[in-house]
Design a protein around this motif. Structure first.
Motif, mmCIF file in Angstrom:
data_model
loop_
_atom_site.group_PDB
_atom_site.id
_atom_site.type_symbol
_atom_site.label_atom_id
_atom_site.label_comp_id
_atom_site.label_asym_id
_atom_site.label_seq_id
_atom_site.Cartn_x
_atom_site.Cartn_y
_atom_site.Cartn_z
ATOM 1 N N GLU A 40 0.760 -1.298 -0.004
ATOM 2 C CA GLU A 40 0.067 0.063 0.094
ATOM 3 C C GLU A 40 0.936 1.401 -0.168
ATOM 4 O OE1 GLU A 40 -0.948 0.970 4.680
ATOM 5 O OE2 GLU A 40 -2.140 -0.498 3.774
ATOM 6 N N LYS A 55 -4.947 4.367 -1.742
ATOM 7 C CA LYS A 55 -4.233 3.759 -0.914
ATOM 8 C C LYS A 55 -3.469 2.477 -1.651
ATOM 9 C CE LYS A 55 -3.233 3.582 3.497
ATOM 10 N NZ LYS A 55 -2.612 4.744 4.202
ATOM 11 N N LYS A 56 -4.078 1.810 -2.416
ATOM 12 C CA LYS A 56 -3.634 0.580 -3.167
ATOM 13 C C LYS A 56 -3.205 0.856 -4.705
ATOM 14 C CE LYS A 56 -4.679 -2.077 0.021
ATOM 15 N NZ LYS A 56 -3.616 -2.847 0.592
ATOM 16 N N THR A 58 -0.199 1.420 -5.949
ATOM 17 C CA THR A 58 1.190 1.076 -5.776
ATOM 18 C C THR A 58 1.986 0.971 -7.170
ATOM 19 O OG1 THR A 58 0.836 -1.543 -5.699
ATOM 20 C CG2 THR A 58 0.870 -0.289 -3.688
#
Length: 250
Positions: A40, A55-56, A58
């Motif tokens: 994350e 948040k994800k 990446t």
């Protein structure tokens, strides 16, 4: 004029979340967590919105790399605070910004080390229990903090390899860029006021090292021997491989 940003470069189980919290409590420092964490983007909601990331997100974050840090610096510069974050060597290497940061005189580097035997035992226990962070809020929540680990020579040597590589990096950084932008801190001195004040001076902060605060607590306070089922086997291995000198004072 803004002050140079900094990065805490370390390995897991070295006290970096505690140090991050301490530095973030200074009035003129904004120290983020593991921004390039594999699972994350470890940034607060306000910062995620500012850099247009979820948040994800990446993959998008990794593609941005240094550009993401430059965006964050615009925010902290506008707020008049020093930008910092903590991350692990393998994360910074994965997103291909590690060497750039090491070679840059515009980034201050704080290399945080912990005794490699203590760190290995702590990492093994965290992998077993799934407990990686303990704070004042959850320390009494029945967490499994005392489970002993079983020494494994192969896993230990892998851990030692990481420790040696980080040690070499810190030495090279000191030789190349000098102590003006490279600082080495030992885990055992994180709570030492003199060491904290020296660190604050290195970062260019006007904050008082004696007033820094963190709610993180040490997870294992029992004698080190009680944390390893096959302690004698480990001690014998360390003697046979001439690594007994790594054993922390007890």
């Amino acid at each position: 004029m803004s002050k140079s940003p900094f990065v805490i470069i370390t390995l897991p189980r070295s006290g970096s979340y505690h140090l991050r919290a301490l530095l973030d409590s200074a009035p003129d420092i904004r120290c983020y967590g593991e921004i390039f964490k594999g699972s994350e983007v470890e940034l607060p909601p306000e910062e995620l919105a500012f850099v247009d990331l979820g948040k994800k997100d990446t993959d998008k974050r990794d593609e941005l790399g240094m550009a993401l840090l430059n965006r964050l610096r615009k925010k902290t510069d506008a707020e008049g605070v020093i930008l910092g974050f903590k991350d692990f060597r393998f994360n910074l290497t994965r997103v291909k910004i590690y060497q750039q940061m090491l070679n840059s005189k515009g980034w201050r580097k704080v290399f945080l080390f912990r005794n490699p035997i203590e760190r290995y035992i702590s990492m093994e226990r965290a992998d077993l229990t799934g407990v990686f962070v303990v704070t004042e809020k959850n320390k009494d929540a029945g967490l499994d903090l005392k489970r002993p680990i079983r020494f494994d020579a192969t896993r230990f040597e892998k851990s030692m390899g990481s420790h040696r590589r980080l040690t070499e990096d810190a030495q090279k950084a000191l030789e190349k860029n000098g102590p003006e932008v490279t600082h080495v801190l030992d885990y055992d001195r994180i709570n030492d006021v003199t060491a904290r004040k020296a660190l604050m001076g290195f970062l260019g902060s006007a904050g008082d090292g004696a007033l820094l605060a963190s709610d993180h607590v040490k997870q294992f306070t029992a004698p080190l021997e009680s944390g390893v089922e096959n302690w004698q086997e480990m001690a014998a291995y360390l003697r046979d491989t001439q690594q007994m000198g790594l054993m922390p004072g007890r």
